[in-house]
Design an enzyme around this catalytic site. Structure first.
Site, mmCIF file in Angstrom:
data_model
loop_
_atom_site.group_PDB
_atom_site.id
_atom_site.type_symbol
_atom_site.label_atom_id
_atom_site.label_comp_id
_atom_site.label_asym_id
_atom_site.label_seq_id
_atom_site.Cartn_x
_atom_site.Cartn_y
_atom_site.Cartn_z
ATOM 1 N N TYR A 197 -8.761 3.587 -5.490
ATOM 2 C CA TYR A 197 -9.174 2.181 -5.566
ATOM 3 C C TYR A 197 -9.271 1.698 -7.015
ATOM 4 C CZ TYR A 197 -9.580 2.348 -0.595
ATOM 5 O OH TYR A 197 -9.247 2.470 0.731
ATOM 6 N N HIS A 257 -11.437 -6.715 5.768
ATOM 7 C CA HIS A 257 -11.395 -5.300 5.353
ATOM 8 C C HIS A 257 -12.029 -5.086 3.975
ATOM 9 C CE1 HIS A 257 -7.846 -4.431 8.295
ATOM 10 N NE2 HIS A 257 -8.995 -4.517 8.905
ATOM 11 N N THR A 269 2.222 -9.220 7.992
ATOM 12 C CA THR A 269 1.521 -8.037 8.497
ATOM 13 C C THR A 269 2.361 -7.320 9.546
ATOM 14 O OG1 THR A 269 -0.544 -7.195 9.449
ATOM 15 C CG2 THR A 269 0.210 -9.360 10.247
ATOM 16 N N ARG A 320 -5.819 0.538 -7.911
ATOM 17 C CA ARG A 320 -5.462 -0.755 -7.296
ATOM 18 C C ARG A 320 -6.237 -1.883 -7.957
ATOM 19 N NH1 ARG A 320 -5.930 0.519 -0.977
ATOM 20 N NH2 ARG A 320 -5.394 -1.710 -0.747
ATOM 21 N N ILE A 370 -7.412 -6.673 0.404
ATOM 22 C CA ILE A 370 -8.628 -6.517 -0.412
ATOM 23 C C ILE A 370 -8.394 -7.029 -1.836
ATOM 24 C CG2 ILE A 370 -9.501 -4.631 1.021
ATOM 25 C CD1 ILE A 370 -8.530 -2.628 -1.044
ATOM 26 N N GLN A 424 -6.501 -9.279 5.787
ATOM 27 C CA GLN A 424 -6.704 -7.829 5.790
ATOM 28 C C GLN A 424 -6.644 -7.290 4.359
ATOM 29 O OE1 GLN A 424 -4.161 -6.016 9.209
ATOM 30 N NE2 GLN A 424 -3.338 -8.056 8.872
ATOM 31 N N LEU A 430 8.650 -10.813 6.951
ATOM 32 C CA LEU A 430 9.979 -10.491 6.395
ATOM 33 C C LEU A 430 10.910 -10.015 7.507
ATOM 34 C CD1 LEU A 430 11.359 -10.349 3.606
ATOM 35 C CD2 LEU A 430 10.725 -7.916 3.502
ATOM 36 N N GLU A 431 10.355 -9.260 8.441
ATOM 37 C CA GLU A 431 11.109 -8.707 9.589
ATOM 38 C C GLU A 431 10.193 -8.735 10.797
ATOM 39 O OE1 GLU A 431 9.521 -4.583 7.787
ATOM 40 O OE2 GLU A 431 11.676 -4.987 7.760
ATOM 41 N N CYS A 478 -29.011 0.188 0.091
ATOM 42 C CA CYS A 478 -29.661 -1.024 0.633
ATOM 43 C C CYS A 478 -28.657 -1.964 1.284
ATOM 44 C CB CYS A 478 -30.389 -1.745 -0.504
ATOM 45 S SG CYS A 478 -29.271 -2.461 -1.718
HETATM 46 C C1 BV8 Z 1 -12.054 0.041 14.039
HETATM 47 C C2 BV8 Z 1 -8.824 -1.456 3.774
HETATM 48 C C3 BV8 Z 1 -13.811 0.097 15.636
HETATM 49 C C4 BV8 Z 1 -8.666 -0.274 2.922
HETATM 50 C C5 BV8 Z 1 -7.660 -1.080 5.915
HETATM 51 C C6 BV8 Z 1 -6.440 0.698 19.018
HETATM 52 C C7 BV8 Z 1 -5.278 1.387 19.143
HETATM 53 C C8 BV8 Z 1 -4.961 2.379 18.181
HETATM 54 C C9 BV8 Z 1 -5.780 2.667 17.089
HETATM 55 C C10 BV8 Z 1 -6.924 1.973 16.974
HETATM 56 C C11 BV8 Z 1 -7.263 1.006 17.934
HETATM 57 N N1 BV8 Z 1 -8.453 0.483 17.554
HETATM 58 C C12 BV8 Z 1 -8.875 1.098 16.398
HETATM 59 C C13 BV8 Z 1 -7.945 2.011 16.031
HETATM 60 C C14 BV8 Z 1 -8.044 2.857 14.844
HETATM 61 C C15 BV8 Z 1 -7.585 2.159 13.564
HETATM 62 C C16 BV8 Z 1 -6.139 1.778 13.669
HETATM 63 O O1 BV8 Z 1 -5.791 0.648 13.955
HETATM 64 N N2 BV8 Z 1 -5.293 2.775 13.372
HETATM 65 C C17 BV8 Z 1 -3.844 2.491 13.352
HETATM 66 C C18 BV8 Z 1 -3.253 3.201 12.163
HETATM 67 C C19 BV8 Z 1 -3.214 2.870 14.647
HETATM 68 N N3 BV8 Z 1 -8.395 0.973 13.264
HETATM 69 C C20 BV8 Z 1 -9.577 1.169 12.634
HETATM 70 O O2 BV8 Z 1 -10.030 2.252 12.320
HETATM 71 C C21 BV8 Z 1 -10.365 -0.105 12.316
HETATM 72 N N4 BV8 Z 1 -11.728 0.034 12.726
HETATM 73 O O3 BV8 Z 1 -11.220 -0.043 14.911
HETATM 74 O O4 BV8 Z 1 -13.416 0.120 14.258
HETATM 75 C C22 BV8 Z 1 -14.072 -1.322 16.060
HETATM 76 C C23 BV8 Z 1 -13.249 -2.382 15.780
HETATM 77 C C24 BV8 Z 1 -13.554 -3.673 16.239
HETATM 78 C C25 BV8 Z 1 -14.627 -3.938 16.934
HETATM 79 C C26 BV8 Z 1 -15.470 -2.828 17.210
HETATM 80 C C27 BV8 Z 1 -15.160 -1.523 16.759
HETATM 81 C C28 BV8 Z 1 -10.440 -0.345 10.785
HETATM 82 C C29 BV8 Z 1 -9.117 -0.629 10.246
HETATM 83 C C30 BV8 Z 1 -9.232 -1.085 8.774
HETATM 84 C C31 BV8 Z 1 -8.812 0.015 7.817
HETATM 85 N N5 BV8 Z 1 -8.729 -0.500 6.439
HETATM 86 N N6 BV8 Z 1 -7.654 -1.580 4.647
HETATM 87 C C32 BV8 Z 1 -7.485 -0.373 1.986
HETATM 88 O O5 BV8 Z 1 -6.862 -1.449 1.903
HETATM 89 O O6 BV8 Z 1 -7.248 0.640 1.334
HETATM 90 S S1 BV8 Z 1 -6.243 -1.213 6.887
HETATM 91 C C33 BV8 Z 1 -4.952 -1.603 5.787
HETATM 92 O O7 BV8 Z 1 -3.781 -1.232 6.466
HETATM 93 C C34 BV8 Z 1 -4.785 -3.078 5.485
HETATM 94 O O8 BV8 Z 1 -5.996 -3.737 5.276
HETATM 95 C C35 BV8 Z 1 -4.066 -3.566 6.727
HETATM 96 O O9 BV8 Z 1 -4.976 -3.858 7.748
HETATM 97 C C36 BV8 Z 1 -3.244 -2.359 7.113
HETATM 98 C C37 BV8 Z 1 -1.874 -2.515 6.549
HETATM 99 O O10 BV8 Z 1 -1.206 -3.367 7.340
HETATM 100 P P1 BV8 Z 1 -0.431 -4.639 6.699
HETATM 101 O O11 BV8 Z 1 -1.356 -5.431 5.826
HETATM 102 O O12 BV8 Z 1 0.224 -5.290 7.826
HETATM 103 O O13 BV8 Z 1 0.636 -3.951 5.698
HETATM 104 P P2 BV8 Z 1 1.946 -3.116 6.095
HETATM 105 O O14 BV8 Z 1 2.428 -2.510 4.840
HETATM 106 O O15 BV8 Z 1 1.697 -2.277 7.282
HETATM 107 O O16 BV8 Z 1 2.997 -4.249 6.559
HETATM 108 C C38 BV8 Z 1 3.426 -5.216 5.655
HETATM 109 C C39 BV8 Z 1 4.243 -6.208 6.466
HETATM 110 O O17 BV8 Z 1 4.631 -7.269 5.583
HETATM 111 C C40 BV8 Z 1 5.516 -5.594 7.052
HETATM 112 O O18 BV8 Z 1 5.668 -6.057 8.398
HETATM 113 C C41 BV8 Z 1 6.632 -6.165 6.156
HETATM 114 O O19 BV8 Z 1 7.796 -6.434 6.890
HETATM 115 C C42 BV8 Z 1 6.023 -7.490 5.715
HETATM 116 N N7 BV8 Z 1 6.492 -7.938 4.395
HETATM 117 C C43 BV8 Z 1 6.810 -7.163 3.313
HETATM 118 N N8 BV8 Z 1 7.176 -7.965 2.259
HETATM 119 C C44 BV8 Z 1 7.073 -9.274 2.716
HETATM 120 C C45 BV8 Z 1 6.618 -9.242 4.076
HETATM 121 N N9 BV8 Z 1 6.427 -10.355 4.812
HETATM 122 C C46 BV8 Z 1 6.695 -11.549 4.200
HETATM 123 N N10 BV8 Z 1 7.111 -11.654 2.890
HETATM 124 C C47 BV8 Z 1 7.322 -10.551 2.140
HETATM 125 N N11 BV8 Z 1 7.751 -10.685 0.878
#
Ligand code: BV8
EC number: 2.3.1.286
Length: 233
Positions: free
Chosen positions: A52, A105, A175, A55, A89, A87, A201-202, A116
């Site tokens: 972190y 997030h 996303t 970043r 940070i 999402q 993007l896709e 605290c």
């Molecule tokens: C939770 C902070 C309980 C830290 C982050 C259901 C099914 C399966 C799994 C789960 C489920 N429910 C919960 C889970 C577990 C887990 C989860 O989802 N796991 C996944 C991997 C399967 N979720 C959790 O643990 C969450 N907590 O569920 O608690 C709860 C919840 C609700 C209510 C009660 C109880 C907590 C998740 C948060 C984790 N922390 N970030 C840090 O940043 O280091 S997640 C982090 O990854 C980001 O914040 C973001 O959320 C995620 C990344 O995703 P994106 O932002 O979409 O980025 P990515 O690279 O994947 O995609 C980029 C996209 O942009 C692509 O599509 C690309 O094509 C596009 N793109 C690229 N360039 C461009 C573009 N688009 C336009 N223009 C461009 N130029």
């Protein structure tokens, strides 16, 4: 018209902030479970702080792009009828001019006190890896990055679900739809009668769940969409 906009790493890609899943994405260099879980922080806080800190330092080398600026214009046009939830940070929405941004997030420039539960500005001066000053609120040496790790509940879920349930239009920008609960917002908004639009993007993993989708760089798609919407409203 009440609009909810959800953004992800893709909106900051053109600013030079790496996304997570792209080839050289953030998760490439690190296993998620080694840097973004409470267990990892327990096990090796230095590794997590290094991830972190890097970043946070990189934030000073990037600028908001036209997509961030366009959403700030949309906030001007819609006022309280816009709810912007991210999402990300990073602080590029705020530096792009948005004044009401819900960071579900967490934020890189914020610290969370495990003593605290206070959310305080990330301390400017910090010694080596992780030897942070005491919490300015309670004095305990228990500050951690104020980000929501996997397995932790995102911030303000009730408020987010409230806005999704009232939305006329839900728009997802940059996303992959791979992480929950954010990936489930499109279905929730749709189930409450909202139109849904993906700007990415896709096609994302949830692309089939949207009424409409436009694919291309956010820096082009978002200003176009905002200009259309604000001309209409
Ligand atoms: C939770 C902070 C309980 C830290 C982050 C259901 C099914 C399966 C799994 C789960 C489920 N429910 C919960 C889970 C577990 C887990 C989860 O989802 N796991 C996944 C991997 C399967 N979720 C959790 O643990 C969450 N907590 O569920 O608690 C709860 C919840 C609700 C209510 C009660 C109880 C907590 C998740 C948060 C984790 N922390 N970030 C840090 O940043 O280091 S997640 C982090 O990854 C980001 O914040 C973001 O959320 C995620 C990344 O995703 P994106 O932002 O979409 O980025 P990515 O690279 O994947 O995609 C980029 C996209 O942009 C692509 O599509 C690309 O094509 C596009 N793109 C690229 N360039 C461009 C573009 N688009 C336009 N223009 C461009 N130029």
């Amino acid at each position: 018209m009440r609009v909810v906009v959800l953004t992800g790493a893709g909106i900051s890609a053109e600013s030079g902030v790496p996304t997570f899943r792209d080839a050289d994405g953030l998760w490439e260099g690190h296993r998620v479970e080694d840097v973004a879980t409470p267990e990892a922080f327990e096990r090796a806080p230095g590794v997590v702080h290094a991830f972190y800190d890097a970043r946070r330092e990189a934030l000073d080398t990037v600028e908001p792009n036209p997509a961030h600026h366009a959403l700030a214009r949309l906030e001007q046009a819609l006022g309280d009828d816009l709810f912007l939830v991210t999402q990300n940070i990073d602080d590029l929405h705020e530096r792009g001019g948005s004044t009401r941004v819900h960071h579900m997030h967490g934020e890189l420039r914020s610290a969370l006190c495990l003593g605290c539960d206070a959310h305080v500005p990330w301390p400017a001066e910090q010694g080596g890896l992780g030897d942070l000053p005491p919490c300015p609120r309670c004095g305990s040496c228990a500050l951690r990055p104020d980000v929501v790790w996997f397995g932790e509940v995102p911030y303000g879920m009730d408020e987010i679900l409230g806005h999704l349930a009232e939305a006329d239009l839900f728009v997802s920008v940059g996303t992959s739809g791979a992480v929950y609960p954010a990936a489930g917002f499109v279905q929730y908004a749709r189930a409450h009668g909202a139109r849904t639009l993906e700007l990415n993007l896709e096609p994302s993993e949830g692309s089939h769940l949207f009424h409409d989708a436009r694919h291309g760089p956010a820096g082009v798609l978002v200003p176009e969409w905002v200009d259309t919407l604000t001309r209409r409203s």
